[in-house]
Enzyme design. Structure first.
Site, PDB file in Angstrom:
ATOM      1  N   LYS A  47       0.826  -1.199   0.000  1.00 17.63           N
ATOM      2  CA  LYS A  47       0.000   0.000   0.000  1.00 17.63           C
ATOM      3  C   LYS A  47       0.868   1.260   0.000  1.00 17.63           C
ATOM      4  O   LYS A  47       2.042   1.229   0.336  1.00 17.63           O
ATOM      5  CB  LYS A  47      -0.926   0.008   1.224  1.00 17.63           C
ATOM      6  CG  LYS A  47      -1.810  -1.231   1.356  1.00 17.63           C
ATOM      7  CD  LYS A  47      -2.818  -1.317   0.222  1.00 17.63           C
ATOM      8  CE  LYS A  47      -3.841  -2.414   0.451  1.00 17.63           C
ATOM      9  NZ  LYS A  47      -3.302  -3.772   0.374  1.00 17.63           N
ATOM     10  N   ASP A  48       0.244   2.381  -0.353  1.00 15.07           N
ATOM     11  CA  ASP A  48       0.942   3.660  -0.402  1.00 15.07           C
ATOM     12  C   ASP A  48       1.323   4.135   1.000  1.00 15.07           C
ATOM     13  O   ASP A  48       0.643   3.839   1.986  1.00 15.07           O
ATOM     14  CB  ASP A  48       0.066   4.728  -1.051  1.00 15.07           C
ATOM     15  CG  ASP A  48      -0.138   4.467  -2.540  1.00 15.07           C
ATOM     16  OD1 ASP A  48       0.645   3.708  -3.116  1.00 15.07           O
ATOM     17  OD2 ASP A  48      -1.103   5.032  -3.106  1.00 15.07           O
ATOM     18  N   LYS A  49       2.391   4.921   1.063  1.00 20.13           N
ATOM     19  CA  LYS A  49       2.836   5.475   2.339  1.00 20.13           C
ATOM     20  C   LYS A  49       1.956   6.643   2.772  1.00 20.13           C
ATOM     21  O   LYS A  49       1.569   6.747   3.934  1.00 20.13           O
ATOM     22  CB  LYS A  49       4.292   5.924   2.230  1.00 20.13           C
ATOM     23  CG  LYS A  49       4.853   6.527   3.512  1.00 20.13           C
ATOM     24  CD  LYS A  49       6.334   6.807   3.385  1.00 20.13           C
ATOM     25  CE  LYS A  49       6.900   7.330   4.700  1.00 20.13           C
ATOM     26  NZ  LYS A  49       8.375   7.532   4.621  1.00 20.13           N
TER      27      LYS A  49
END
Length: 420
Positions: free
Chosen positions: A85-87
């Site tokens: 997942k994105d940060k």
């Protein structure tokens, strides 16, 4: 000097909609981008693996896995997850950790992470357990929020959103993962290391960019350990491996397996994006199958229907009408190749388009015939997704709520609205 990679190189220089965009700022705050993972992962009260539901705030998945393993005193290889997942987000997802107890998990405290022990399993979680992701997104400070209506209408007419790989697949600030992958497939492991360490882009922090440029000039890897920022953990691990004198192929293994696989996956993703762009330019619809196409059928998980790329059928003159009835009802999806050794190309004009892209890039199925962990049998991927999107307006902000099957990108949906 860095290779000049832009949206054209990545097949991201077009939109399915012609309506003017809304503009706006995405991910201004972590809370503006919420992701809730949907899995079919089974767990209960017994098993080798602890099962955790984890909510991360501004915490990249690989970094969390590294920090979790360190906090538990466990090998990084014992930590598994289904999707990266994105940060810059708030994400809720499932992790498994082998050979740890409930109490050991309860003792872990990591800033930006909330851990919930939910059970045990006899198996570790993997990509195949991920069904998809639900998204709640706030797009802030739009210039023309009223334009959302026109974009939504055109997406309905298009049949959904092109299932492109988003820019983060290649590196949002530094789109080099496919460059590293191309070198790996050419057995140029020294070149792969070079691309990962020294290719720099303007969007990177100045300190990072200066470190890469300095190493590009002097090639002193030992000295680079003194000035490469500590937050570049993967680069520093790779530098250490090089300084230790490991051969380039072995040195690259200092990076996590999931990250190394992403390099080759990025090559496949680029091919896919370019095939979709050519389909669009040729005037072929994405929500209609043509003779020669390959379609996959849907699989149902509760009230969610997603493409099953293991169940495919070739479209012929005799079955095209029947196939399109399934496509119209979202029971079947037109596909394009994620190229690998076993990838079946489409027939006729549709297959010629796929081969044309591969020839232009100098990529072939044989490139993926490897036994070193970088090989791939390939598969096919739906060219279109229907996110069943709903949206609302809050002043100059727009809010979106939608679901995407695994491997599909929320940023690809949102770029149609922002036109940025």
């Amino acid at each position: 000097m860095p290779e000049q990679v832009d949206d054209t190189d990545l097949g991201l220089d077009w939109y399915a909609t012609g309506a003017p965009g809304t503009g706006g700022r995405l991910k201004k705050r972590n809370d503006d981008f919420r992701v809730d993972e949907h899995t079919g992962f089974p767990y209960g009260d017994e098993g080798k693996h602890a099962v955790l539901r984890v909510t991360l705030r501004g915490y990249e998945t690989h970094e969390f896995a590294r920090d979790l393993s360190s906090a538990l005193g466990a090998s990084r290889k014992r930590v598994s997850w289904a999707g990266t997942k994105d940060k810059k987000a708030v994400t809720t997802q499932v992790f498994t950790v082998a050979d740890v107890t409930h109490d050991e998990v309860e003792d872990v405290s990591l800033e930006g992470a909330t851990l919930e022990y939910i059970g045990r399993s006899h198996q570790s979680i993997a990509l195949g357990d991920l069904v998809g992701n639900g998204f709640e997104v706030r797009l802030r400070d739009t210039d023309a929020p009223g334009n959302a209506d026109g974009v939504a209408d055109e997406l309905d007419a298009f049949g959904g959103v092109p299932n492109l790989f988003g820019s983060q697949r290649f590196g949002s600030r530094r789109p080099i993962t496919h460059l590293v992958g191309e070198r790996i497939l050419a057995d140029d492991f020294a070149g792969a290391i070079d691309a990962y360490l020294v290719e720099s882009f303007d969007d990177e922090p100045e300190r990072t960019r200066e470190a890469r440029e300095r190493l590009a000039d002097d090639r002193d890897y030992a000295e680079a350990l003194d000035y490469f920022p500590g937050y570049l953990g993967y680069e520093r691990a790779l530098l250490n491996a090089v300084v230790e004198g490991r051969e380039p192929r072995d040195a690259l293994e200092a990076l996590p397996h999931n990250l190394r696989r992403m390099f080759v996956n990025a090559v496949q993703s680029r091919v896919f994006n370019l095939v979709l762009r050519e389909r669009y330019r040729d005037g072929a619809r994405f929500d209609r199958a043509y003779t020669g196409d390959v379609v996959c059928f849907a699989e149902t998980h509760g009230d969610v229907r997603v493409p099953d790329t293991l169940s495919t059928q070739r479209v012929t003159e005799s079955n095209v009408d029947a196939v399109n009835r399934h496509v119209e009802r979202r029971r079947a999806f037109v596909t394009a190749p994620l190229v690998g050794t076993e990838t079946g190309f489409a027939d006729g004009e549709q297959g010629e388009r796929e081969r044309r892209v591969l020839d232009a890039l100098g990529v072939s199925r044989d490139d993926f015939d490897r036994e070193d962990g970088y090989g791939s049998e390939g598969t096919r991927r739906a060219v279109l997704v229907d996110p069943e999107l709903s949206y609302g307006r809050d002043g100059d902000d727009l809010t979106f709520d939608f679901f995407l099957p695994r491997g599909s990108y929320a940023t690809v949906v949102l770029r149609e609205f922002t036109k940025s």
